[in-house]
Design a protein around this motif. Sequence first.
Motif, short mmCIF file in Angstrom:
data_model
loop_
_atom_site.label_atom_id
_atom_site.label_comp_id
_atom_site.label_asym_id
_atom_site.label_seq_id
_atom_site.Cartn_x
_atom_site.Cartn_y
_atom_site.Cartn_z
N ARG A 58 0.85 -1.18 0.00
CA ARG A 58 0.00 0.00 0.00
C ARG A 58 0.89 1.23 0.00
O ARG A 58 1.95 1.24 0.61
CB ARG A 58 -0.88 0.02 1.24
N PRO A 59 0.46 2.29 -0.64
CA PRO A 59 1.26 3.52 -0.59
C PRO A 59 1.24 4.11 0.82
O PRO A 59 0.33 3.84 1.60
CB PRO A 59 0.58 4.43 -1.59
N LEU A 60 2.20 4.91 1.12
CA LEU A 60 2.25 5.59 2.40
C LEU A 60 1.05 6.53 2.52
O LEU A 60 0.58 7.09 1.53
CB LEU A 60 3.53 6.40 2.53
N ARG A 61 0.58 6.68 3.75
CA ARG A 61 -0.57 7.58 3.93
C ARG A 61 -0.13 9.02 3.73
O ARG A 61 1.02 9.37 3.87
CB ARG A 61 -1.18 7.40 5.31
N ARG A 62 -1.10 9.81 3.39
CA ARG A 62 -0.82 11.23 3.20
C ARG A 62 -0.50 11.86 4.55
O ARG A 62 -1.03 11.43 5.58
CB ARG A 62 -2.03 11.91 2.58
N PRO A 63 0.32 12.90 4.58
CA PRO A 63 0.64 13.55 5.85
C PRO A 63 -0.61 14.21 6.44
O PRO A 63 -1.53 14.59 5.72
CB PRO A 63 1.70 14.58 5.50
N ARG A 65 -2.98 16.93 7.93
CA ARG A 65 -3.15 18.36 7.64
C ARG A 65 -3.28 19.09 8.97
O ARG A 65 -4.24 18.89 9.70
CB ARG A 65 -4.37 18.58 6.78
#
Length: 75
Positions: A58-63, A65
Amino acid sequence: MITERPEHQPPTIEILRGTATEEELAALIAVVSNAYAQEEAGAVAVERQTSAWQRTQRPLRRPLRRDIPWGRFAG
Protein backbone atom coordinates in the motif's frame (compact mmCIF):
# COMPACT_ATOMS: atom_id res chain seq x y z
CA MET A 1 23.39 21.94 -40.60
CA ILE A 2 22.20 18.34 -40.19
CA THR A 3 18.48 17.78 -40.62
CA GLU A 4 16.54 14.72 -39.56
CA ARG A 5 14.52 12.93 -42.20
CA PRO A 6 12.00 10.10 -41.91
CA GLU A 7 13.60 6.70 -41.33
CA HIS A 8 13.58 5.68 -44.97
CA GLN A 9 15.76 8.65 -45.97
CA PRO A 10 19.28 9.28 -44.64
CA PRO A 11 20.08 12.60 -42.92
CA THR A 12 21.33 15.41 -45.12
CA ILE A 13 24.11 17.95 -44.63
CA GLU A 14 23.83 21.49 -45.97
CA ILE A 15 26.83 23.80 -46.32
CA LEU A 16 25.52 27.26 -45.40
CA ARG A 17 28.70 29.30 -45.87
CA GLY A 18 31.79 28.81 -47.97
CA THR A 19 32.62 25.75 -50.00
CA ALA A 20 33.80 22.47 -48.56
CA THR A 21 36.06 20.08 -50.42
CA GLU A 22 35.25 16.40 -50.73
CA GLU A 23 37.96 15.60 -48.18
CA GLU A 24 36.48 18.04 -45.66
CA LEU A 25 33.01 16.59 -46.14
CA ALA A 26 34.37 13.06 -45.75
CA ALA A 27 36.14 14.06 -42.54
CA LEU A 28 32.98 15.72 -41.22
CA ILE A 29 30.88 12.64 -41.95
CA ALA A 30 33.46 10.37 -40.33
CA VAL A 31 33.66 12.48 -37.15
CA VAL A 32 29.89 12.86 -36.81
CA SER A 33 29.29 9.16 -37.51
CA ASN A 34 31.90 8.14 -34.93
CA ALA A 35 30.49 10.52 -32.31
CA TYR A 36 26.98 9.21 -32.95
CA ALA A 37 28.11 5.58 -32.67
CA GLN A 38 29.89 6.29 -29.35
CA GLU A 39 26.90 8.13 -27.94
CA GLU A 40 24.54 5.36 -29.01
CA ALA A 41 26.76 2.69 -27.45
CA GLY A 42 27.00 4.59 -24.16
CA ALA A 43 23.31 5.47 -23.92
CA VAL A 44 21.91 2.75 -21.73
CA ALA A 45 18.74 3.32 -19.78
CA VAL A 46 18.74 1.49 -16.48
CA GLU A 47 15.41 -0.19 -15.90
CA ARG A 48 14.45 -0.39 -12.28
CA GLN A 49 13.38 -3.84 -11.20
CA THR A 50 10.15 -3.82 -9.20
CA SER A 51 9.58 -6.84 -7.03
CA ALA A 52 6.17 -8.39 -6.43
CA TRP A 53 6.43 -7.17 -2.84
CA GLN A 54 6.84 -3.56 -3.94
CA ARG A 55 3.93 -3.81 -6.39
CA THR A 56 1.52 -5.07 -3.72
CA GLN A 57 2.50 -2.67 -0.93
CA ARG A 58 0.00 0.00 0.00
CA PRO A 59 1.26 3.52 -0.59
CA LEU A 60 2.25 5.59 2.40
CA ARG A 61 -0.57 7.58 3.93
CA ARG A 62 -0.82 11.23 3.20
CA PRO A 63 0.64 13.55 5.85
CA LEU A 64 -1.73 14.96 8.44
CA ARG A 65 -3.15 18.36 7.64
CA ARG A 66 -2.32 20.64 10.53
CA ASP A 67 -4.36 23.55 9.17
CA ILE A 68 -7.72 21.78 9.72
CA PRO A 69 -8.99 22.09 13.31
CA TRP A 70 -10.42 18.94 14.90
CA GLY A 71 -12.02 17.76 18.09
CA ARG A 72 -12.75 19.91 21.14
CA PHE A 73 -9.50 21.81 20.67
CA ALA A 74 -10.86 23.53 17.53
CA GLY A 75 -12.09 26.43 19.58
